[in-house]
Scaffold this motif. Sequence first.
Motif, mmCIF file in Angstrom:
data_model
loop_
_atom_site.group_PDB
_atom_site.id
_atom_site.type_symbol
_atom_site.label_atom_id
_atom_site.label_comp_id
_atom_site.label_asym_id
_atom_site.label_seq_id
_atom_site.Cartn_x
_atom_site.Cartn_y
_atom_site.Cartn_z
ATOM 1 N N LEU A 64 -7.580 43.159 -33.343
ATOM 2 C CA LEU A 64 -7.161 44.515 -32.979
ATOM 3 C C LEU A 64 -7.692 45.545 -33.970
ATOM 4 O O LEU A 64 -8.135 46.633 -33.582
ATOM 5 N N VAL A 65 -7.664 45.204 -35.263
ATOM 6 C CA VAL A 65 -8.164 46.130 -36.286
ATOM 7 C C VAL A 65 -9.661 46.365 -36.110
ATOM 8 O O VAL A 65 -10.132 47.509 -36.109
ATOM 9 N N VAL A 66 -10.410 45.278 -35.954
ATOM 10 C CA VAL A 66 -11.864 45.405 -35.789
ATOM 11 C C VAL A 66 -12.188 46.131 -34.487
ATOM 12 O O VAL A 66 -13.112 46.954 -34.432
ATOM 13 N N MET A 67 -11.439 45.839 -33.437
ATOM 14 C CA MET A 67 -11.669 46.507 -32.156
ATOM 15 C C MET A 67 -11.487 48.020 -32.306
ATOM 16 O O MET A 67 -12.275 48.810 -31.768
ATOM 17 N N ALA A 68 -10.462 48.439 -33.055
ATOM 18 C CA ALA A 68 -10.233 49.867 -33.263
ATOM 19 C C ALA A 68 -11.394 50.499 -34.033
ATOM 20 O O ALA A 68 -11.853 51.612 -33.695
ATOM 21 N N LEU A 69 -11.893 49.791 -35.054
ATOM 22 C CA LEU A 69 -13.024 50.311 -35.830
ATOM 23 C C LEU A 69 -14.284 50.415 -34.975
ATOM 24 O O LEU A 69 -15.033 51.391 -35.069
#
Length: 690
Positions: A64-69
């Motif tokens: 989720l964090v990488v997807m947001a970035l």
Amino acid sequence: MQDGLLYSPIILGPIALIVALALYFRIKSLPDGNETMNRIGTYVREGSMAFLTREYKVLFVYSLVVMALLAYALGVIAAGSFLLGAFLSLLAGFFGMKAATFANVRTAQAARMGSKPNALLTALDGGAVMGLSVAGLGLLGLGVIYLVFRGTENVGTVLHAFAVGASSIALFARIGGGIYTKAADVGADIAGKVIENIPEDDPRNPGVIADNVGDNVGDVAGMGADIYESMVAAIVSAMAIALTVDETGLAKLASGAVTAAPVDLRWWAVSLPLLLSTLGLLISLAVIFIARLMKNGDPASVLRTALLIPPVILTIASAILMPMFGLSQGVTIALAAGAFGGGIIGLVTEYYTASTPIRLIAEACLTGAGTGVIRGLAVGMESIVIPMAVVAAAAGIANHYLDLYGIAIAAVGMLAGTAVVMTVDAYGPIADNAGGISEMAGLGKEVRDITDELDAVGNTTAAIGKGFAIGSAILTVLALFSAYNMEINHVRQLAGKGALILQLTDANVLIGIIIGSILPFIVGASTMTAVGRAAGAIVVEIGRQFREIPGLLQGKAEPEPGRIVDIATVAALKEMIFPGTVAIFSPILVGFILGPAALAGTLAGSLAVGATLALFMANAGGAWDNGKKYIEKGKLPGHKKGSDAHKAAVVGDTVGDPFKDTSGPGVSILIKVMGVVSLLIAPLIARFWL
């Protein structure tokens, strides 16, 4: 007709999954043994799923964090593609481990009923669920993405993001699973065989259940994610080169023969890696069923044949099909270079982990653990020579016929039989678990003789699988390196800038090479330290249980395996973060701080050092393991289990365990993750440094 071919991966992918599901239900329908066997099997299954659940929660947050970035940097579509690649990687591991944890006890039951062929077939079917899931989900995901986004300006970014999703999850799954499995294995061995002097897989040892759990989370789920990522990265690297290469670079793809209609070389160059992998899956399906029909044969011959048939059939099929599509036979030659190169690497790996070198290691153990370790290190170092030469030859041949695109096609060829490679690889931990269950359930020597034979073959096939994975990683990273450079220059060309020329006299390139050469050692050291630290905690806990649980050592009380499972799980999830962070953020930091030339040097340095280090660790570990088993089988005259030579061999095996199943695979994935991350961020770096 051409566009119709693009539906083949999204048709064959689900067919492979349906076959995998049918094999899964067949496994579940088989007899599952007595109450004791079921209780042990349930412990292993529940421990495996508990680890996977906790690991997936961590990876879900990471995704989720990488997807947001990615959504911020490259757009929502790229972020969604990343998430799909990550999800399918996790799903493949889940499917395979679910089947493996049912197949292990049923393999033991088949051996209990006195049928080695049925035991072989059950373990093979369990591995096939993993193999078909990996290949089927990989082709389905890539096929859908390419079919939807082909012809759009986003197609390259979407494909790269999918590969990053697959690669990063594979990194964490392989390293996390590897830390778990080897911490449990080493801890159980030291506490049981060395300190308490009790047999391997003794039910009194609280670490044995955790060890069997580790076989599944590391060598099934983790290895599945690794091979899935290798296949995806190989396909995407070839497609990336095809998307950015100029028309002159495509010329060699044409057959030169007069055709009724002009051949759309760009279409074929981009689509061919996906279509060839689909053909490889079709061949793999056939080979898996051929192997099942050979269940009455020698297990080693059956599995070796299964690995060597796909390259032959694939080459013949390509030689027939390429002229029909107006394409050069250079495709067939590049494909064959990779496919047969993988086969040669597999055979060389088998030699160094199952032939004369293991006898030499066993003999070296006659004079102590030190000489046994020294011989094992020498075997590992020697074992990299031929595989690296084979990879260089395959790359050279492929480059001669199709330039850099040919190297990517060679990587695709090496992994075209992914379903079979993963089937044979996952067979190993299933057979190993079956032997452990047989020992813990007290099924007797006749049963253990069958499971031991299957397990011994599995150790060798696991080493062959690692050889395939590392060999394909080298070719894939060569292709990714080329694709990265092309992507950088594509952006520079659009901005009216000159091409980036990489020269060894450029200080930035040299600095990058030095940085790249450091990274494999950072990952190797951190994973070895993690295994040692977690294994130490497990040894302490097992010792506590033997001291504080009345009657445990006498076999009158039950151990508490849940405590060991929890220690190994917590350690694995905690310790996998650092090496994963190194792999993902190193390219980003080097690229934006030092520039695209320095990042190219970093990729080159990490490839050269990482490839040799990974092969060395994997083969040395496999040789130490089988050297110990050589003594256990009584092949060293006058020595057997419990002898001084055997104790010395156990020390070598203890060192080799994290070598072959944690650090070696971790370094192999490191260089692939760095390659796909660099390819994804290449446009951003190029614009930043314009």
